[in-house]
Design a protein around this motif. Structure first.
Motif, PDB file in Angstrom:
ATOM      1  N   GLU A  37     -14.506   3.328   9.340  1.00 15.01           N
ATOM      2  CA  GLU A  37     -14.073   2.512  10.476  1.00 15.01           C
ATOM      3  C   GLU A  37     -12.934   1.582  10.078  1.00 15.01           C
ATOM      4  N   SER A  38     -12.993   1.089   8.838  1.00 18.59           N
ATOM      5  CA  SER A  38     -12.002   0.103   8.402  1.00 18.59           C
ATOM      6  C   SER A  38     -11.606   0.384   6.959  1.00 18.59           C
ATOM      7  N   TRP A  39     -10.311   0.172   6.672  1.00 15.40           N
ATOM      8  CA  TRP A  39      -9.745   0.529   5.358  1.00 15.40           C
ATOM      9  C   TRP A  39      -8.770  -0.575   4.982  1.00 15.40           C
ATOM     10  N   LEU A  40      -8.906  -1.109   3.776  1.00 16.51           N
ATOM     11  CA  LEU A  40      -7.989  -2.123   3.251  1.00 16.51           C
ATOM     12  C   LEU A  40      -7.173  -1.523   2.120  1.00 16.51           C
ATOM     13  N   ASP A  41      -5.842  -1.594   2.235  1.00 25.01           N
ATOM     14  CA  ASP A  41      -4.952  -1.152   1.168  1.00 25.01           C
ATOM     15  C   ASP A  41      -4.411  -2.385   0.457  1.00 25.01           C
ATOM     16  N   VAL A  42      -4.759  -2.526  -0.823  1.00 24.79           N
ATOM     17  CA  VAL A  42      -4.403  -3.711  -1.607  1.00 24.79           C
ATOM     18  C   VAL A  42      -3.078  -3.459  -2.329  1.00 24.79           C
ATOM     19  N   GLY A  43      -2.177  -4.440  -2.262  1.00 23.33           N
ATOM     20  CA  GLY A  43      -0.843  -4.250  -2.826  1.00 23.33           C
ATOM     21  C   GLY A  43      -0.036  -3.281  -1.990  1.00 23.33           C
ATOM     22  N   GLY A  47      -1.284 -12.666   0.361  1.00 20.53           N
ATOM     23  CA  GLY A  47      -1.979 -13.351  -0.723  1.00 20.53           C
ATOM     24  C   GLY A  47      -2.508 -12.359  -1.724  1.00 20.53           C
ATOM     25  N   ARG A  48      -3.389 -12.838  -2.574  1.00 20.44           N
ATOM     26  CA  ARG A  48      -4.015 -11.990  -3.597  1.00 20.44           C
ATOM     27  C   ARG A  48      -5.502 -11.883  -3.315  1.00 20.44           C
ATOM     28  N   LEU A  49      -6.061 -10.713  -3.590  1.00 18.63           N
ATOM     29  CA  LEU A  49      -7.445 -10.447  -3.234  1.00 18.63           C
ATOM     30  C   LEU A  49      -8.406 -11.398  -3.935  1.00 18.63           C
ATOM     31  N   THR A  50      -8.048 -11.864  -5.118  1.00 18.34           N
ATOM     32  CA  THR A  50      -8.936 -12.734  -5.882  1.00 18.34           C
ATOM     33  C   THR A  50      -8.886 -14.185  -5.430  1.00 18.34           C
ATOM     34  N   ALA A  51      -7.948 -14.533  -4.553  1.00 17.96           N
ATOM     35  CA  ALA A  51      -7.885 -15.913  -4.051  1.00 17.96           C
ATOM     36  C   ALA A  51      -9.116 -16.190  -3.202  1.00 17.96           C
ATOM     37  N   HIS A  77      -0.637  -4.181 -12.448  1.00 14.59           N
ATOM     38  CA  HIS A  77       0.207  -5.354 -12.168  1.00 14.59           C
ATOM     39  C   HIS A  77      -0.587  -6.662 -12.153  1.00 14.59           C
ATOM     40  N   THR A  78      -1.904  -6.600 -12.248  1.00 15.97           N
ATOM     41  CA  THR A  78      -2.725  -7.800 -12.064  1.00 15.97           C
ATOM     42  C   THR A  78      -2.990  -8.487 -13.398  1.00 15.97           C
ATOM     43  N   ARG A  79      -3.156  -9.788 -13.335  1.00 17.90           N
ATOM     44  CA  ARG A  79      -3.401 -10.551 -14.559  1.00 17.90           C
ATOM     45  C   ARG A  79      -4.812 -10.337 -15.091  1.00 17.90           C
ATOM     46  N   ASP A  80      -5.768 -10.051 -14.222  1.00 19.21           N
ATOM     47  CA  ASP A  80      -7.156  -9.842 -14.645  1.00 19.21           C
ATOM     48  C   ASP A  80      -7.743  -8.679 -13.851  1.00 19.21           C
ATOM     49  N   PRO A  81      -7.597  -7.448 -14.335  1.00 15.88           N
ATOM     50  CA  PRO A  81      -8.061  -6.293 -13.553  1.00 15.88           C
ATOM     51  C   PRO A  81      -9.569  -6.275 -13.324  1.00 15.88           C
ATOM     52  N   LYS A  82     -10.362  -6.836 -14.226  1.00 12.61           N
ATOM     53  CA  LYS A  82     -11.811  -6.886 -13.985  1.00 12.61           C
ATOM     54  C   LYS A  82     -12.124  -7.795 -12.799  1.00 12.61           C
ATOM     55  N   GLU A  83     -11.444  -8.921 -12.709  1.00  8.55           N
ATOM     56  CA  GLU A  83     -11.639  -9.821 -11.581  1.00  8.55           C
ATOM     57  C   GLU A  83     -11.191  -9.143 -10.288  1.00  8.55           C
ATOM     58  N   GLU A  84     -10.129  -8.369 -10.368  1.00 10.48           N
ATOM     59  CA  GLU A  84      -9.612  -7.663  -9.200  1.00 10.48           C
ATOM     60  C   GLU A  84     -10.619  -6.612  -8.717  1.00 10.48           C
ATOM     61  N   LEU A  85     -11.229  -5.895  -9.652  1.00  8.72           N
ATOM     62  CA  LEU A  85     -12.252  -4.915  -9.278  1.00  8.72           C
ATOM     63  C   LEU A  85     -13.449  -5.594  -8.618  1.00  8.72           C
ATOM     64  N   ALA A  86     -13.875  -6.715  -9.180  1.00  6.50           N
ATOM     65  CA  ALA A  86     -15.001  -7.442  -8.586  1.00  6.50           C
ATOM     66  C   ALA A  86     -14.670  -7.878  -7.167  1.00  6.50           C
ATOM     67  N   ALA A  87     -13.443  -8.341  -6.934  1.00 10.01           N
ATOM     68  CA  ALA A  87     -13.041  -8.760  -5.595  1.00 10.01           C
ATOM     69  C   ALA A  87     -13.007  -7.580  -4.639  1.00 10.01           C
ATOM     70  N   ALA A  88     -12.521  -6.426  -5.111  1.00 11.45           N
ATOM     71  CA  ALA A  88     -12.477  -5.238  -4.254  1.00 11.45           C
ATOM     72  C   ALA A  88     -13.877  -4.825  -3.833  1.00 11.45           C
ATOM     73  N   LEU A  89     -14.829  -4.887  -4.750  1.00  6.49           N
ATOM     74  CA  LEU A  89     -16.204  -4.532  -4.411  1.00  6.49           C
ATOM     75  C   LEU A  89     -16.813  -5.553  -3.453  1.00  6.49           C
ATOM     76  N   THR A  90     -16.396  -6.805  -3.553  1.00  8.99           N
ATOM     77  CA  THR A  90     -16.863  -7.820  -2.612  1.00  8.99           C
ATOM     78  C   THR A  90     -16.351  -7.524  -1.199  1.00  8.99           C
ATOM     79  N   ALA A  91     -15.125  -7.028  -1.089  1.00  5.83           N
ATOM     80  CA  ALA A  91     -14.561  -6.706   0.223  1.00  5.83           C
ATOM     81  C   ALA A  91     -15.191  -5.454   0.831  1.00  5.83           C
ATOM     82  N   LEU A  92     -15.816  -4.620   0.019  1.00 11.56           N
ATOM     83  CA  LEU A  92     -16.442  -3.384   0.508  1.00 11.56           C
ATOM     84  C   LEU A  92     -17.803  -3.658   1.137  1.00 11.56           C
TER      85      LEU A  92
END
Length: 303
Positions: free
Chosen positions: A94-100, A143-147, A169-184
């Motif tokens: 139903e919904s899709w987020l494309d990051v970057g 903005g950035r997903l981790t904000a 391109h991200t400064r902390d890819p583990k934090e970025e993955l955690a944020a992506a899973l939070t958005a899911l």
């Protein structure tokens, strides 16, 4: 009043791996800014335990802004549709987020296959708002997903989150993955594409291998590391692919960069064209070997 001191563009150099914490590091690469010839020499270190490669010292956010590219390479509509097509075997989102997302070229291509899906885009630049105004996105988020303020708005909203050549391109890819899973939403899917630092092309071409792209690529994550991290966060990796994400441009880009830094610059156009033809001729073979330069992972968030 004395003028304010300029803010540093590098973090302190670290002596441990940002992925696994090991202190067994070696220098993998030293490179200037080959694409834009801005001043500076940049170091990529590699962990001898987990093989994670990372810029060391890492650029600060101010440094990233200083060295940011004027524009990323554009993938063809055909290539973007092929990437979106890998999600067809799963329930239509139903919904899709494309990051970057940049100018939302990927959502625009994916809409041709997922006509009933609402596509949102996130990008740190105003390009995402222009993409929404052009009808390429349903919602635009700057903005950035981790904000925290961004993640609070997007928490649990999406059936699919895509990050295509974004994590490097991200400064902390583990934090970025955690944020992506939070958005899911629970049971949602994370679609990732990244350059493959285990590619044989990296060893053969050295600093001329485009995915190094110093100083804009801060992390190069081996496929095994990414899979382990996703599984540690409770995900099920449902698909991996090191063949179709390959981009046939290693030789052409290396030749173009090398000639641009040599006295033979007049040969750049014909030599690059010849290298590009060779890239495409060899692509069906190389994408099935260790010379493939990228990989894809699809992971499902635990329900």
């Amino acid at each position: 009043m004395p003028s304010a001191r300029p803010r540093p563009i590098h973090d302190p150099r670290r002596d441990d791996c940002p992925w696994c914490g090991s202190r067994r590091l070696r220098t993998r690469l030293r490179s200037p800014d080959l694409r834009h010839r801005r001043p500076g020499t940049f170091v990529v270190d590699e962990c001898q335990d987990c093989a994670h490669a990372f810029q060391n010292p890492r650029l600060t956010p101010e440094g990233l802004t200083l060295y940011e590219a004027d524009g990323d390479r554009r993938l063809s509509r055909r290539r973007l549709r092929a990437t979106a097509r890998v999600m067809l075997p799963f329930p239509e989102p139903e919904s899709w987020l494309d990051v970057g997302t940049g100018d939302a070229s990927f959502p625009l291509a994916a809409k041709e296959l997922f006509t009933y899906t609402a596509f949102d885009g996130l990008d740190p630049t105003p390009r995402v708002e222009r993409a929404r105004a052009a009808g390429r996105l349903d919602e635009a988020h700057v903005g950035r997903l981790t904000a925290p303020e961004v993640l609070a708005r997007l928490r649990g909203r999406y059936d699919v989150v895509s990050m295509l050549h974004h994590l490097e391109h991200t400064r902390d890819p583990k934090e970025e993955l955690a944020a992506a899973l939070t958005a899911l939403r629970p049971g949602g899917h994370l679609l990732l594409e990244l350059p493959d630092p285990t590619s044989a092309s990296a060893a053969v071409l050295g600093k001329w291998w485009h995915p190094y792209d110093q100083p804009r690529h801060l992390h190069l994550i081996p496929p095994a590391n990414l899979r382990t991290e996703l599984e540690a966060r409770g995900c099920v990796v449902v698909a991996t692919d090191r063949r179709t994400p390959h981009t046939p441009d290693d030789l052409a880009t290396a030749v173009s960069l090398w000639l641009a830094h040599s006295p033979l610059r007049a040969l750049t156009r014909p030599a690059t064209a010849a290298a590009a033809a060779l890239d495409h001729t060899l692509s069906p073979l190389l994408r099935r070997t260790r010379f493939s330069n990228a990989y894809r992972v699809i992971a499902r968030k635990a329900p």
